[in-house]
Motif scaffolding. Structure first.
Motif, PDB file in Angstrom:
ATOM      1  N   ARG A  20     -22.464  11.791  54.747  1.00 39.11           N
ATOM      2  CA  ARG A  20     -23.409  11.191  55.665  1.00 39.11           C
ATOM      3  C   ARG A  20     -24.737  10.790  55.041  1.00 39.11           C
ATOM      4  N   THR A  21     -25.187  11.547  54.038  1.00 38.37           N
ATOM      5  CA  THR A  21     -26.536  11.335  53.518  1.00 38.37           C
ATOM      6  C   THR A  21     -26.552  11.215  51.998  1.00 38.37           C
ATOM      7  N   ILE A  22     -27.645  10.659  51.524  1.00 44.29           N
ATOM      8  CA  ILE A  22     -27.917  10.586  50.097  1.00 44.29           C
ATOM      9  C   ILE A  22     -29.347  11.071  49.900  1.00 44.29           C
ATOM     10  N   ARG A  23     -29.579  11.816  48.835  1.00 44.70           N
ATOM     11  CA  ARG A  23     -30.896  12.402  48.586  1.00 44.70           C
ATOM     12  C   ARG A  23     -31.710  11.491  47.667  1.00 44.70           C
ATOM     13  N   VAL A  24     -32.953  11.245  48.097  1.00 44.61           N
ATOM     14  CA  VAL A  24     -33.915  10.525  47.274  1.00 44.61           C
ATOM     15  C   VAL A  24     -35.152  11.411  47.145  1.00 44.61           C
ATOM     16  N   TYR A  25     -35.998  11.088  46.192  1.00 48.99           N
ATOM     17  CA  TYR A  25     -37.184  11.900  45.924  1.00 48.99           C
ATOM     18  C   TYR A  25     -38.435  11.055  46.024  1.00 48.99           C
ATOM     19  N   GLN A  26     -39.503  11.708  46.479  1.00 46.12           N
ATOM     20  CA  GLN A  26     -40.825  11.110  46.496  1.00 46.12           C
ATOM     21  C   GLN A  26     -41.833  12.207  46.175  1.00 46.12           C
ATOM     22  N   TRP A  54     -41.808   3.913  47.331  1.00 46.84           N
ATOM     23  CA  TRP A  54     -40.694   3.928  46.381  1.00 46.84           C
ATOM     24  C   TRP A  54     -39.897   5.212  46.520  1.00 46.84           C
ATOM     25  N   ILE A  55     -38.575   5.064  46.649  1.00 47.86           N
ATOM     26  CA  ILE A  55     -37.673   6.207  46.705  1.00 47.86           C
ATOM     27  C   ILE A  55     -36.820   6.205  45.449  1.00 47.86           C
ATOM     28  N   LYS A  56     -36.493   7.414  44.970  1.00 45.10           N
ATOM     29  CA  LYS A  56     -35.809   7.558  43.688  1.00 45.10           C
ATOM     30  C   LYS A  56     -34.670   8.568  43.822  1.00 45.10           C
ATOM     31  N   PRO A  57     -33.420   8.164  43.633  1.00 48.44           N
ATOM     32  CA  PRO A  57     -32.314   9.122  43.698  1.00 48.44           C
ATOM     33  C   PRO A  57     -32.259  10.080  42.508  1.00 48.44           C
ATOM     34  N   SER A  58     -32.924   9.766  41.420  1.00 48.84           N
ATOM     35  CA  SER A  58     -32.867  10.595  40.215  1.00 48.84           C
ATOM     36  C   SER A  58     -33.968  11.652  40.214  1.00 48.84           C
ATOM     37  N   PHE A  59     -33.564  12.924  40.217  1.00 50.67           N
ATOM     38  CA  PHE A  59     -34.520  14.031  40.166  1.00 50.67           C
ATOM     39  C   PHE A  59     -35.347  13.974  38.889  1.00 50.67           C
ATOM     40  N   LEU A  60     -34.701  13.777  37.741  1.00 46.25           N
ATOM     41  CA  LEU A  60     -35.439  13.778  36.476  1.00 46.25           C
ATOM     42  C   LEU A  60     -36.380  12.582  36.353  1.00 46.25           C
ATOM     43  N   TRP A  61     -35.995  11.433  36.915  1.00 44.09           N
ATOM     44  CA  TRP A  61     -36.924  10.313  36.864  1.00 44.09           C
ATOM     45  C   TRP A  61     -38.144  10.616  37.726  1.00 44.09           C
ATOM     46  N   MET A  62     -37.927  11.299  38.859  1.00 43.04           N
ATOM     47  CA  MET A  62     -39.068  11.691  39.692  1.00 43.04           C
ATOM     48  C   MET A  62     -39.959  12.678  38.950  1.00 43.04           C
ATOM     49  N   MET A  63     -39.346  13.585  38.170  1.00 44.91           N
ATOM     50  CA  MET A  63     -40.142  14.535  37.386  1.00 44.91           C
ATOM     51  C   MET A  63     -40.973  13.794  36.335  1.00 44.91           C
ATOM     52  N   TYR A  64     -40.371  12.785  35.725  1.00 45.66           N
ATOM     53  CA  TYR A  64     -41.092  11.971  34.744  1.00 45.66           C
ATOM     54  C   TYR A  64     -42.272  11.257  35.412  1.00 45.66           C
ATOM     55  N   ILE A  78     -43.358  17.541  45.456  1.00 46.46           N
ATOM     56  CA  ILE A  78     -42.111  16.801  45.286  1.00 46.46           C
ATOM     57  C   ILE A  78     -41.248  17.039  46.523  1.00 46.46           C
ATOM     58  N   LEU A  79     -40.889  15.955  47.193  1.00 45.16           N
ATOM     59  CA  LEU A  79     -40.064  16.054  48.391  1.00 45.16           C
ATOM     60  C   LEU A  79     -38.683  15.469  48.136  1.00 45.16           C
ATOM     61  N   ALA A  80     -37.662  16.219  48.580  1.00 44.68           N
ATOM     62  CA  ALA A  80     -36.294  15.704  48.606  1.00 44.68           C
ATOM     63  C   ALA A  80     -36.081  15.168  50.017  1.00 44.68           C
ATOM     64  N   VAL A  81     -35.732  13.904  50.115  1.00 42.72           N
ATOM     65  CA  VAL A  81     -35.565  13.255  51.415  1.00 42.72           C
ATOM     66  C   VAL A  81     -34.109  12.838  51.551  1.00 42.72           C
ATOM     67  N   LYS A 153     -35.577   5.910  61.400  1.00 39.41           N
ATOM     68  CA  LYS A 153     -34.134   6.057  61.608  1.00 39.41           C
ATOM     69  C   LYS A 153     -33.387   6.728  60.458  1.00 39.41           C
ATOM     70  N   TRP A 154     -33.740   6.393  59.212  1.00 41.77           N
ATOM     71  CA  TRP A 154     -32.906   6.829  58.099  1.00 41.77           C
ATOM     72  C   TRP A 154     -33.100   8.286  57.717  1.00 41.77           C
ATOM     73  N   ILE A 155     -34.301   8.798  57.807  1.00 43.71           N
ATOM     74  CA  ILE A 155     -34.576  10.160  57.329  1.00 43.71           C
ATOM     75  C   ILE A 155     -33.871  11.186  58.211  1.00 43.71           C
ATOM     76  N   GLN A 156     -33.068  12.031  57.570  1.00 41.06           N
ATOM     77  CA  GLN A 156     -32.335  13.091  58.267  1.00 41.06           C
ATOM     78  C   GLN A 156     -32.971  14.466  58.036  1.00 41.06           C
ATOM     79  N   ARG A 157     -33.544  14.641  56.845  1.00 46.84           N
ATOM     80  CA  ARG A 157     -34.145  15.939  56.509  1.00 46.84           C
ATOM     81  C   ARG A 157     -35.085  15.759  55.322  1.00 46.84           C
ATOM     82  N   ILE A 158     -36.177  16.522  55.336  1.00 42.05           N
ATOM     83  CA  ILE A 158     -37.125  16.530  54.212  1.00 42.05           C
ATOM     84  C   ILE A 158     -37.284  17.973  53.750  1.00 42.05           C
TER      85      ILE A 158
END
Length: 194
Positions: A20-26, A54-64, A78-81, A153-158
């Motif tokens: 159902r969902t995909i995780r992105v980071y901000q 900007w949303i980023k599916p890569s955890f390490l790119w968000m860390m960078y 750092i939020l996982a959305v 609409k899109w955000i299911q959990r933060i």
């Protein structure tokens, strides 16, 4: 005969996701992060819906990008959305690359870019030491109606993953790479429409 590890294509969406969902980071300031965690979405103020986000599916790119949440107070949390896969795929379908490529003229690209509510950019993925990798991670810039759809609409959990980021960073600084690697989110290739 040695087993060869298959190489990662230069451009491939890799993410943590389920049916159902995909995780992105901000990464945000305390004020925006606390408000988002309290409301389960981003609210204005302090979040600004008129700006591209900007949303980023890569955890390490968000860390960078955020320096493990240590680079700037505006990116200290750092939020996982987790967003709906339908929303994520809508964003990809209505996107335009950040830079002209292929056979499209610069003028045509500018016209498409002005109309598109989403921008796509591919930047070198990073490893635990923040070294650039030969493959790239996708960054997705939401603007116009895409921002409204994202927050309404899109955000299911933060989830606040700042403690996880800090823990992994501490292990990396101490040279405990195997332990740090074991804490990384599992990101798999994401096939659009699958």
């Amino acid at each position: 005969m040695m087993n060869q590890i298959p190489s990662i294509p230069e451009r491939q969406i890799r993410a943590q996701y389920d049916d159902r969902t995909i995780r992105v980071y901000q990464a945000y300031s305390d004020a925006i992060a606390l408000s988002a965690l309290e409301h389960g979405t981003f609210v204005s103020p302090p979040f600004k819906t008129e700006r591209m986000t900007w949303i980023k599916p890569s955890f390490l790119w968000m860390m960078y990008r955020s320096g493990w949440g240590l680079k700037d107070v505006r990116q200290a949390r750092i939020l996982a959305v987790d967003i709906s896969r339908e929303g994520f795929e809508w964003a990809l379908a209505y996107s335009c690359p950040s830079h002209p490529s292929g056979s499209i003229s610069r003028e045509d690209w500018h016209r498409v870019k002005e109309d598109a509510p989403v921008r796509i950019q591919w930047d070198p993925e990073r490893d635990l030491m923040m070294h650039p990798q030969p493959h790239r991670a996708i960054q997705i810039g939401l603007s116009k109606q895409a921002v409204d759809l994202y927050v309404q609409k899109w955000i299911q959990r933060i989830t606040d993953v700042t403690p996880l980021a800090q823990n992994i960073h501490t292990l990396v600084v101490a040279g405990n790479f195997e332990l740090a690697r074991n804490l990384l989110p599992v990101e798999r290739p994401y096939g659009v429409g699958t």
